[in-house]
Design an enzyme around this catalytic site. Sequence first.
Site, PDB file in Angstrom:
ATOM      1  N   LYS A 184       0.903  -1.161   0.000  1.00  0.00           N
ATOM      2  CA  LYS A 184       0.000   0.000   0.000  1.00  0.00           C
ATOM      3  C   LYS A 184       0.944   1.213   0.000  1.00  0.00           C
ATOM      4  CE  LYS A 184      -2.799   3.320   1.523  1.00  0.00           C
ATOM      5  NZ  LYS A 184      -1.755   4.368   1.561  1.00  0.00           N
ATOM      6  N   GLY A 241       5.128   4.452  10.580  1.00  0.00           N
ATOM      7  CA  GLY A 241       4.380   5.703  10.498  1.00  0.00           C
ATOM      8  C   GLY A 241       4.006   6.197  11.862  1.00  0.00           C
ATOM      9  N   SER A 242       2.804   6.793  11.943  1.00  0.00           N
ATOM     10  CA  SER A 242       2.376   7.454  13.180  1.00  0.00           C
ATOM     11  C   SER A 242       1.859   6.439  14.203  1.00  0.00           C
ATOM     12  CB  SER A 242       1.261   8.445  12.861  1.00  0.00           C
ATOM     13  OG  SER A 242       0.128   7.746  12.401  1.00  0.00           O
ATOM     14  N   GLY A 245      -1.940   5.896  13.339  1.00  0.00           N
ATOM     15  CA  GLY A 245      -2.146   4.994  12.195  1.00  0.00           C
ATOM     16  C   GLY A 245      -1.766   3.559  12.544  1.00  0.00           C
ATOM     17  N   GLY A 246      -0.611   3.405  13.160  1.00  0.00           N
ATOM     18  CA  GLY A 246      -0.134   2.060  13.515  1.00  0.00           C
ATOM     19  C   GLY A 246      -1.083   1.377  14.491  1.00  0.00           C
ATOM     20  N   GLU A 265       6.045   0.041  13.377  1.00  0.00           N
ATOM     21  CA  GLU A 265       7.095   0.869  13.986  1.00  0.00           C
ATOM     22  C   GLU A 265       6.506   2.271  14.037  1.00  0.00           C
ATOM     23  OE1 GLU A 265       9.498   3.623  13.890  1.00  0.00           O
ATOM     24  OE2 GLU A 265      10.815   2.688  12.406  1.00  0.00           O
ATOM     25  N   CYS A 302      12.791   8.459  12.658  1.00  0.00           N
ATOM     26  CA  CYS A 302      12.203   7.816  13.838  1.00  0.00           C
ATOM     27  C   CYS A 302      13.200   7.764  14.984  1.00  0.00           C
ATOM     28  CB  CYS A 302      11.697   6.430  13.488  1.00  0.00           C
ATOM     29  SG  CYS A 302      12.784   5.553  12.397  1.00  0.00           S
ATOM     30  N   GLU A 394       6.149  12.149  21.068  1.00  0.00           N
ATOM     31  CA  GLU A 394       6.990  12.550  19.934  1.00  0.00           C
ATOM     32  C   GLU A 394       6.439  13.806  19.249  1.00  0.00           C
ATOM     33  OE1 GLU A 394       8.849  10.163  16.161  1.00  0.00           O
ATOM     34  OE2 GLU A 394       6.700  10.110  16.324  1.00  0.00           O
TER      35      GLU A 394
HETATM   36  P1  NAP Z   1       0.690   7.800   8.973  1.00  0.00           P
HETATM   37  O1  NAP Z   1      -0.305   8.881   9.006  1.00  0.00           O
HETATM   38  O2  NAP Z   1       0.686   6.853  10.105  1.00  0.00           O
HETATM   39  O3  NAP Z   1       0.487   7.007   7.604  1.00  0.00           O
HETATM   40  C1  NAP Z   1       1.214   5.821   7.285  1.00  0.00           C
HETATM   41  C2  NAP Z   1       0.366   4.944   6.378  1.00  0.00           C
HETATM   42  O4  NAP Z   1      -0.749   4.417   7.097  1.00  0.00           O
HETATM   43  C3  NAP Z   1      -0.223   5.682   5.196  1.00  0.00           C
HETATM   44  O5  NAP Z   1      -0.294   4.764   4.115  1.00  0.00           O
HETATM   45  C4  NAP Z   1      -1.606   6.048   5.659  1.00  0.00           C
HETATM   46  O6  NAP Z   1      -2.513   6.188   4.586  1.00  0.00           O
HETATM   47  C5  NAP Z   1      -1.964   4.845   6.519  1.00  0.00           C
HETATM   48  N1  NAP Z   1      -2.846   5.175   7.638  1.00  0.00           N
HETATM   49  C6  NAP Z   1      -2.642   6.124   8.574  1.00  0.00           C
HETATM   50  N2  NAP Z   1      -3.636   6.098   9.486  1.00  0.00           N
HETATM   51  C7  NAP Z   1      -4.469   5.104   9.125  1.00  0.00           C
HETATM   52  C8  NAP Z   1      -5.682   4.603   9.667  1.00  0.00           C
HETATM   53  N3  NAP Z   1      -6.218   5.120  10.772  1.00  0.00           N
HETATM   54  N4  NAP Z   1      -6.285   3.594   9.027  1.00  0.00           N
HETATM   55  C9  NAP Z   1      -5.746   3.080   7.899  1.00  0.00           C
HETATM   56  N5  NAP Z   1      -4.614   3.528   7.334  1.00  0.00           N
HETATM   57  C10 NAP Z   1      -3.969   4.518   7.941  1.00  0.00           C
HETATM   58  O7  NAP Z   1       2.150   8.366   8.872  1.00  0.00           O
HETATM   59  P2  NAP Z   1       2.736   9.503   7.927  1.00  0.00           P
HETATM   60  O8  NAP Z   1       1.757   9.876   6.876  1.00  0.00           O
HETATM   61  O9  NAP Z   1       4.028   8.999   7.503  1.00  0.00           O
HETATM   62  O10 NAP Z   1       3.001  10.730   8.866  1.00  0.00           O
HETATM   63  C11 NAP Z   1       2.042  11.278   9.722  1.00  0.00           C
HETATM   64  C12 NAP Z   1       2.647  11.439  11.080  1.00  0.00           C
HETATM   65  O11 NAP Z   1       3.195  10.182  11.486  1.00  0.00           O
HETATM   66  C13 NAP Z   1       3.834  12.371  11.155  1.00  0.00           C
HETATM   67  O12 NAP Z   1       3.456  13.713  11.315  1.00  0.00           O
HETATM   68  C14 NAP Z   1       4.558  11.825  12.345  1.00  0.00           C
HETATM   69  O13 NAP Z   1       3.998  12.317  13.516  1.00  0.00           O
HETATM   70  C15 NAP Z   1       4.349  10.350  12.279  1.00  0.00           C
HETATM   71  N6  NAP Z   1       5.461   9.577  11.676  1.00  0.00           N
HETATM   72  C16 NAP Z   1       6.355   8.994  12.487  1.00  0.00           C
HETATM   73  C17 NAP Z   1       7.390   8.265  11.944  1.00  0.00           C
HETATM   74  C18 NAP Z   1       8.378   7.630  12.818  1.00  0.00           C
HETATM   75  O14 NAP Z   1       9.207   6.873  12.341  1.00  0.00           O
HETATM   76  N7  NAP Z   1       8.348   7.906  14.070  1.00  0.00           N
HETATM   77  C19 NAP Z   1       7.543   8.110  10.570  1.00  0.00           C
HETATM   78  C20 NAP Z   1       6.607   8.719   9.755  1.00  0.00           C
HETATM   79  C21 NAP Z   1       5.578   9.442  10.337  1.00  0.00           C
HETATM   80  P3  NAP Z   1      -2.433   7.486   3.632  1.00  0.00           P
HETATM   81  O15 NAP Z   1      -1.270   7.258   2.706  1.00  0.00           O
HETATM   82  O16 NAP Z   1      -3.722   7.463   2.910  1.00  0.00           O
HETATM   83  O17 NAP Z   1      -2.254   8.676   4.521  1.00  0.00           O
END
Ligand code: NAP
Length: 530
Positions: A184, A241-242, A245-246, A265, A302, A394
């Site tokens: 995805k 990711g977040s 989301g995770g 993660e 991260c 974070e």
């Molecule tokens: P994200 O919002 O968690 O998205 C990662 C993936 O998961 C994307 O494909 C997203 O879809 C999907 N997703 C997110 N929430 C979901 C849910 N509730 N149900 C189903 N799928 C979901 O992460 P991000 O876009 O990379 O960044 C957003 C925030 O995450 C950042 O501002 C930061 O705070 C955090 N982040 C942390 C790390 C780390 O390593 N610590 C890395 C990246 C991001 P879409 O593509 O459609 O959005």
Amino acid sequence: MTITGKNHIGSSLTGDTDDTFYAINPSTGQQLDGKFYSANDSDIDNAVNLATQAFEIYKGIDKDKKADFLEKIADEIEALGDALIERAMLESGLPQARLTGERGRTVNQLKMFAALVREGSWVEAAIDTAIPDRSPVPKPDLRKMMVPLGTVVVFGASNFPLAFSTAGGDTASAFAGGNPVIVKAHNSHPGTSELIASAIINAANSSGMPEGIFSHVQDNGFHAGNQLVSHPGVKAVGFTGSFSGGKALYSRAQKRETPIPMFAEMGSVNPVLLLPGVVEANPVRMAEQYAGSITLGAGQFCTNPGLLIGLNSEALQHFADALGNAISDSKASVMLNKGIFENFRNRKAQMLEQYGIETISDTQDDNPDINAGSPVVAAVKASSFIANPTLHEEVFGPWSLLVRCNDKDEMTEVVKNIAGQLTITVMATESDLQEFSALIHLLREKAGRLILNGVPTGVEVCPSMQHGGPYPATTDIRFTSVGTAAIKRFVRPLSFQDWPETLLPPELHNDNPMDIWRLVNGRFTKDKIA
Ligand code: NAP
């Protein structure tokens, strides 16, 4: 190179739905070339069904063929040349040098897993031969090895468009373990993801892999990801990711009729203990080292050092002043996308409003037109930190919080109050290490990687790396998403009792045709069994 925008389901280009979206250049806000199609439910079904069929062939494929496939993916990625880097720069705002390095890491990861597969011992073959005349009961013949789980869904990460996305560590380790993969794509870099997907598909075709070994789905929302995680044909998930989301996807994976492993993660504040001897010795040099780590890649790692913990002293004040000066000299940097920039801006504002927070440096130089976030460092007393869980979370971006402790006991309380982490760093002299030995011992329960006198940013890809930690850093403390051990997430042990050799995998045959290290009757050996 043309971006088709269609979803790659198996080796064919399909998934041409009405729901479309575009990539946005974060440094201009402009829409980029290429219209992308969100996958619908029938695309998802199609991808999972093809992967399920592919698994029947791929799980038993010759190890050299599997290794060739991984190496061919690496070659195909290199063959994409500058077009890949150029597209990734446009979609991520990351500079050329960073993305060129990340491509090298991606290619090397694939080659590293190919070497692992070729060598073969990762299957952890263990053989205990029968003792039919054992008393009081005979001992059976038992043979165990790791086998693949089945279709793995990988969520591309926004902050590593190459090394943790479409052909990144999760995909490479899942393929190496013998699993089909459905990616995805992250909607922040759909064109980059499509180029890499085409490289994987070319490699699959030229190395004779079964149809459905890989599919690539795009979506401008959560629907496709949710459908994939819920699909009964999917057997495991890899995610970076977040936390929100995770956690949402992890809950979904656990609530299925048949729950599946979901390796998320989700981030970390990567605490750094600044012990007094080292702070006294060279506060300015350490401040410069940490300013570099905090602002590296606009803080979008991260392993970004988001929490610095020190003991109040004149030297700590020198460190704070020098860190403030170094941060004031750094410029606002373009972040990965508008959402991440806005999240950073809101989160740092929320942090700066918390009780007892003192700003050390804030250039207030954010530029929303180009999604550029300016770095901030702040400080707080340990007592205020301990009392306020918001300060423990974070802030994804160039942010760090210095926690000022009155004494060793207060520093110990701070450490006891922090959640699970990917990394914890100790900056210490020899005598600090002795004086704080009890506190340092406590750190083992809190993180997956303990660093001495370094910075947490920079994650070496090798067998001894652990990139994973206690919750909420990751959903499963036992595994890593970086290094060869990442393969263990997508395999499981299977034991065979009293089966004839003709019905056993070759790794478990008496004559060791794969020439691998095995544990035979309690002894590691490559010897044949007499
Ligand atoms: P994200 O919002 O968690 O998205 C990662 C993936 O998961 C994307 O494909 C997203 O879809 C999907 N997703 C997110 N929430 C979901 C849910 N509730 N149900 C189903 N799928 C979901 O992460 P991000 O876009 O990379 O960044 C957003 C925030 O995450 C950042 O501002 C930061 O705070 C955090 N982040 C942390 C790390 C780390 O390593 N610590 C890395 C990246 C991001 P879409 O593509 O459609 O959005």
